[in-house]
Scaffold this active site. Structure first.
Site, mmCIF file in Angstrom:
data_model
loop_
_atom_site.group_PDB
_atom_site.id
_atom_site.type_symbol
_atom_site.label_atom_id
_atom_site.label_comp_id
_atom_site.label_asym_id
_atom_site.label_seq_id
_atom_site.Cartn_x
_atom_site.Cartn_y
_atom_site.Cartn_z
ATOM 1 N N GLU A 62 0.816 -1.211 0.000
ATOM 2 C CA GLU A 62 0.000 0.000 0.000
ATOM 3 C C GLU A 62 0.850 1.261 0.000
ATOM 4 O OE1 GLU A 62 -3.586 -1.711 2.816
ATOM 5 O OE2 GLU A 62 -1.682 -1.199 3.742
ATOM 6 N N ASP A 233 -7.368 -4.941 9.035
ATOM 7 C CA ASP A 233 -6.987 -3.693 8.362
ATOM 8 C C ASP A 233 -6.905 -3.857 6.857
ATOM 9 O OD1 ASP A 233 -4.769 -5.293 8.274
ATOM 10 O OD2 ASP A 233 -3.361 -3.825 9.053
HETATM 11 P P1 NAD Z 1 2.787 -10.602 13.622
HETATM 12 O O1 NAD Z 1 2.659 -11.579 12.506
HETATM 13 O O2 NAD Z 1 4.125 -10.233 14.119
HETATM 14 O O3 NAD Z 1 1.942 -11.114 14.882
HETATM 15 C C1 NAD Z 1 0.634 -11.586 14.778
HETATM 16 C C2 NAD Z 1 0.397 -12.564 15.920
HETATM 17 O O4 NAD Z 1 -0.998 -12.933 15.912
HETATM 18 C C3 NAD Z 1 1.215 -13.851 15.800
HETATM 19 O O5 NAD Z 1 1.986 -14.053 16.964
HETATM 20 C C4 NAD Z 1 0.147 -14.932 15.624
HETATM 21 O O6 NAD Z 1 0.509 -16.165 16.221
HETATM 22 C C5 NAD Z 1 -1.040 -14.294 16.313
HETATM 23 N N1 NAD Z 1 -2.342 -14.842 15.931
HETATM 24 C C6 NAD Z 1 -2.794 -15.168 14.690
HETATM 25 N N2 NAD Z 1 -4.057 -15.650 14.780
HETATM 26 C C7 NAD Z 1 -4.400 -15.589 16.088
HETATM 27 C C8 NAD Z 1 -5.584 -15.950 16.804
HETATM 28 N N3 NAD Z 1 -6.651 -16.462 16.197
HETATM 29 N N4 NAD Z 1 -5.613 -15.757 18.154
HETATM 30 C C9 NAD Z 1 -4.513 -15.256 18.798
HETATM 31 N N5 NAD Z 1 -3.357 -14.912 18.168
HETATM 32 C C10 NAD Z 1 -3.313 -15.076 16.832
HETATM 33 O O7 NAD Z 1 1.985 -9.298 13.126
HETATM 34 P P2 NAD Z 1 2.105 -7.816 13.698
HETATM 35 O O8 NAD Z 1 3.146 -7.050 12.977
HETATM 36 O O9 NAD Z 1 2.093 -7.859 15.183
HETATM 37 O O10 NAD Z 1 0.712 -7.238 13.179
HETATM 38 C C11 NAD Z 1 -0.492 -7.698 13.739
HETATM 39 C C12 NAD Z 1 -1.647 -7.183 12.921
HETATM 40 O O11 NAD Z 1 -1.766 -5.772 13.064
HETATM 41 C C13 NAD Z 1 -1.517 -7.452 11.423
HETATM 42 O O12 NAD Z 1 -2.754 -7.935 10.962
HETATM 43 C C14 NAD Z 1 -1.213 -6.107 10.835
HETATM 44 O O13 NAD Z 1 -1.680 -5.981 9.510
HETATM 45 C C15 NAD Z 1 -1.951 -5.193 11.784
HETATM 46 N N6 NAD Z 1 -1.468 -3.823 11.854
HETATM 47 C C16 NAD Z 1 -2.378 -2.822 11.930
HETATM 48 C C17 NAD Z 1 -1.969 -1.511 12.021
HETATM 49 C C18 NAD Z 1 -2.975 -0.425 12.155
HETATM 50 O O14 NAD Z 1 -2.628 0.760 12.049
HETATM 51 N N7 NAD Z 1 -4.227 -0.736 12.422
HETATM 52 C C19 NAD Z 1 -0.599 -1.195 12.025
HETATM 53 C C20 NAD Z 1 0.327 -2.229 11.993
HETATM 54 C C21 NAD Z 1 -0.134 -3.552 11.910
#
Ligand code: NAD
Length: 356
Positions: A62, A233
């Site tokens: 993006e 997101d």
């Molecule tokens: P990451 O991959 O480092 O961590 C995600 C974690 O979620 C992993 O440890 C995984 O095991 C866990 N997980 C997956 N399914 C699960 C479930 N059903 N129950 C419990 N845990 C579960 O990712 P990250 O960098 O920490 O990002 C997390 C999310 O936040 C992503 O989806 C990312 O796109 C989003 N994000 C949003 C914003 C925003 O501004 N809203 C900004 C950054 C990241």
């Protein structure tokens, strides 16, 4: 900083870490939150557009542009949930600030760390107006790359001291506990999302999975709770059961983007939501009463990255924590771009051409 116009300061990951640590993570997030809040207060002065997304079965890439008429900024960011299993980050990013008057870039920066910091700061800015006043305990479901930043932001900006962690991968929870051990907070690992949300005043969902997931079902959310929904997101990527949304007051960053990407993609397009900037400016209500369920349907908006880049730029002067990038061709006579190339074929570029 270097006054030469053709030199662009570049903050790499190493220098970003040094900059954050020099201030302290908590102080950095607090300062960043203030900048984000200030920019939300002048929301009408920004160019706004939903981010430009290129989707693939594996993830999304993006671009997130905005401008306040004096400074332009954009972030390049990806979201690839499968990356983590291959030893890569789910989310990586870099960003640029430019001077609107000349169109010249004035900063290039890593934004993988900065995105985690700004996402957590924005969550806390929202929660200050939406969470129960006496909130003490937060559940964090999803203990990946973003999770510690969320805990520290809520500790710094809302004074929370109790955190209940759950991840489907227990190793992620152990990592999160280890990283938070020096921050004078009480962290409890939980065996299920149900256990994690028990007694929590705030629930943060920050998981990564490219599907309509149900991280929280309706029966898990009691009255009065604030939900900080961060992980949903992207189109086809949500975390909350629709029924939770139907009994909540929903707050978003920029409605046209969140309709595409947020939890509210599950709702009709005319379902009422409130943009956060209005709550910050006092033209809309945040939390009204103790029984209300509030949802911050966070997807991340371009102004937050703009705020983050400007904040970094404001801290750079005199630190030396940047490289000087020779990014802009700058012949002595602006129309003699080709001549500059010819002169380079005869040897090193002339001082005249490089000095600008
Ligand atoms: P990451 O991959 O480092 O961590 C995600 C974690 O979620 C992993 O440890 C995984 O095991 C866990 N997980 C997956 N399914 C699960 C479930 N059903 N129950 C419990 N845990 C579960 O990712 P990250 O960098 O920490 O990002 C997390 C999310 O936040 C992503 O989806 C990312 O796109 C989003 N994000 C949003 C914003 C925003 O501004 N809203 C900004 C950054 C990241």
């Amino acid at each position: 900083m270097n006054p030469r116009l053709n030199i662009v300061p570049f903050v790499n990951v190493d220098n970003m870490m040094k900059l954050v640590l020099r201030h302290g993570v908590e102080q950095f997030i607090t300062g960043l939150a203030a900048q984000i809040e200030d920019d939300f207060r002048r929301w009408p002065s920004f160019d706004k557009t939903p981010r430009v997304a290129s989707h693939s079965p594996e993830g999304v890439i993006e671009l997130m542009p905005t401008s306040d008429g004096r400074t332009y900024g954009f972030k390049y960011v990806n979201g690839h949930p499968k990356n983590m299993r291959e030893g890569r980050q789910t989310v990586t990013a870099f960003g640029v600030l430019a001077d609107v008057g000349t169109g010249y870039p004035v900063l290039l920066s890593e934004m993988t760390l900065l995105t985690a910091l700004r996402t957590a700061a924005t969550s806390a800015v929202a929660a200050r107006r939406l969470a129960p006043r006496d909130a003490r305990c937060m559940a964090i479901i999803g203990n990946g790359a973003q999770s510690e930043f969320q805990a520290i932001a809520f500790r710094s900006l809302l004074g929370l001291r109790q955190f209940r962690l759950f991840d489907i991968d227990a190793a992620a929870t152990r990592k999160c506990m280890r990283n938070l051990s020096g921050f004078d907070i009480d962290v409890t690992p939980c065996r299920s999302a149900e256990e994690a949300v028990s007694g929590a005043d705030i629930i943060t969902t920050v998981t990564a999975d490219k599907q309509y997931a149900t991280i929280l079902s309706d029966n898990m959310v009691g009255s009065g709770v604030h939900i900080n929904a961060v992980g949903g997101d992207c189109p086809g990527k949500t975390e909350l059961h629709r029924d939770i949304l139907l009994r909540s007051d929903i707050f978003v960053e920029y409605m046209p983007q969140t309709r595409i990407e947020g939890e509210i993609q599950q709702l009709p397009v005319d379902h009422p939501v409130t943009e956060l900037w209005e709550v910050i400016c006092g033209t809309a209500e945040g939390r009204r009463d103790a029984r209300q369920i509030t949802v911050f349907d966070s997807v991340g908006f371009a102004t937050e990255d703009f705020s983050a880049l400007r904040y970094v730029r404001s801290l750079l002067a005199g630190t030396g924590l940047y490289d000087e990038l020779d990014m802009l061709a700058d012949p002595d006579e602006p129309r003699d771009l080709f001549g500059m190339l010819l002169r380079a074929s005869k040897g090193p570029a002339s001082d005249d051409d490089r000095a600008g």
